[in-house]
Write a protein that holds these residues in place. Structure first.
Motif, mmCIF file in Angstrom:
data_model
loop_
_atom_site.group_PDB
_atom_site.id
_atom_site.type_symbol
_atom_site.label_atom_id
_atom_site.label_comp_id
_atom_site.label_asym_id
_atom_site.label_seq_id
_atom_site.Cartn_x
_atom_site.Cartn_y
_atom_site.Cartn_z
ATOM 1 N N PRO A 118 -4.044 -50.760 4.954
ATOM 2 C CA PRO A 118 -4.974 -51.362 5.909
ATOM 3 C C PRO A 118 -6.353 -51.594 5.304
ATOM 4 O O PRO A 118 -6.720 -50.972 4.298
ATOM 5 N N SER A 119 -7.117 -52.477 5.923
ATOM 6 C CA SER A 119 -8.475 -52.753 5.470
ATOM 7 C C SER A 119 -9.328 -51.495 5.568
ATOM 8 O O SER A 119 -9.241 -50.743 6.541
ATOM 9 N N ARG A 120 -10.169 -51.279 4.550
ATOM 10 C CA ARG A 120 -11.033 -50.089 4.573
ATOM 11 C C ARG A 120 -12.302 -50.354 3.774
ATOM 12 O O ARG A 120 -12.315 -51.179 2.870
ATOM 13 N N PRO B 293 -4.856 -56.981 14.873
ATOM 14 C CA PRO B 293 -5.193 -55.575 14.621
ATOM 15 C C PRO B 293 -4.096 -54.807 13.890
ATOM 16 O O PRO B 293 -4.370 -53.797 13.241
ATOM 17 N N VAL C 296 -11.724 -47.656 8.593
ATOM 18 C CA VAL C 296 -10.504 -48.460 8.467
ATOM 19 C C VAL C 296 -10.542 -49.616 9.461
ATOM 20 O O VAL C 296 -10.951 -49.447 10.610
ATOM 21 N N GLY C 297 -10.120 -50.778 9.015
ATOM 22 C CA GLY C 297 -9.993 -51.918 9.912
ATOM 23 C C GLY C 297 -11.231 -52.769 10.050
ATOM 24 O O GLY C 297 -11.355 -53.535 11.005
ATOM 25 N N LYS D 294 -6.146 -52.728 11.269
ATOM 26 C CA LYS D 294 -6.315 -51.276 11.241
ATOM 27 C C LYS D 294 -5.028 -50.572 10.815
ATOM 28 O O LYS D 294 -5.071 -49.456 10.305
ATOM 29 N N GLU D 295 -3.907 -51.227 11.061
ATOM 30 C CA GLU D 295 -2.609 -50.666 10.677
ATOM 31 C C GLU D 295 -1.793 -51.727 9.961
ATOM 32 O O GLU D 295 -1.822 -52.901 10.325
#
Length: 211
Positions: A184-186, A144, A196-197, A202-203
């Motif tokens: 981060p994934s978005r 995560p 996001v995530g 997420k971070e």
């Protein structure tokens, strides 16, 4: 006029045009120079600005000891008990500095992952990751929180510089997987709402070490 005659007429006009090319009206506008100007400030500063614009979290470290201590503080504050780190080099740094982080093996229930990277691209705030490192494909994606540890010597300005550096490093034996990760994934695929995530962490933190 038949179709074949029409086609031949068009091709004839094209050949005539190619044999008498029209001069370019603005020759100085043509060329291979990049539309992006070289950075004025330090590339590390530019990377930090671009990376944080995209919700990345940036930490500058004076040396490896400073990095390890700041990471330990972050892990304690976030209560990370399950940290995945598959790179011997990173594990050795923490061991030599007596930094008490217990590394975890299972990505599926981890709190965070630590990796290095190939390069950092300052103009876009991008991390260049590959299977050339021990972390492989999954370590930076499944946890995560992804913590990338890099050095200022790994900084390049543009994506083309990153590709050139990879060619020089690996030659014809490029890694089977090279990823350009920016923050981060978005995604905004669902009702144009940014989430996001979804496809990854997420971070994302970058700890940049002077050197």
């Amino acid at each position: 006029m038949s179709v074949s005659a029409s086609k031949e007429n068009i091709l004839k006009k094209i050949r005539q045009a190619l044999s008498h090319p029209v001069p370019v009206p603005f020759p100085q506008s043509e060329g291979n120079s990049s539309v992006f100007q070289p950075p004025v400030d330090d590339m590390a500063v530019q990377f930090a600005q671009e990376f944080t614009k995209l919700q990345g979290k940036f930490v500058f470290c004076a040396d490896e000891k400073d990095m390890a201590e700041q990471l330990l503080q972050l892990a304690a504050a976030r209560k990370w008990d399950k940290v995945v780190c598959r790179e011997q080099k990173l594990q050795q740094i923490f061991k030599q500095l007596n930094i008490p982080i217990n590394f975890h093996d299972n990505l599926s229930d981890s709190d965070a992952s630590f990796t290095t990277c190939e390069l950092l691209v300052s103009r876009t705030g991008t991390m260049v990751l590959s299977t050339g490192n021990e972390s492989g494909r999954t370590t930076s994606v499944y946890a995560p929180v992804h913590v990338c540890i890099a050095y200022t010597s790994q900084m390049v300005y543009d994506l083309k510089d990153a590709l050139q550096a990879l060619r020089e490093k690996y030659g014809n034996q490029l890694p089977s997987f090279i990823s350009f990760a920016t923050g981060p994934s978005r995604t905004a695929d669902i009702e144009k709402t940014l989430v996001v995530g979804v496809h990854g962490p997420k971070e994302v933190f970058v700890f940049l070490i002077e050197g």
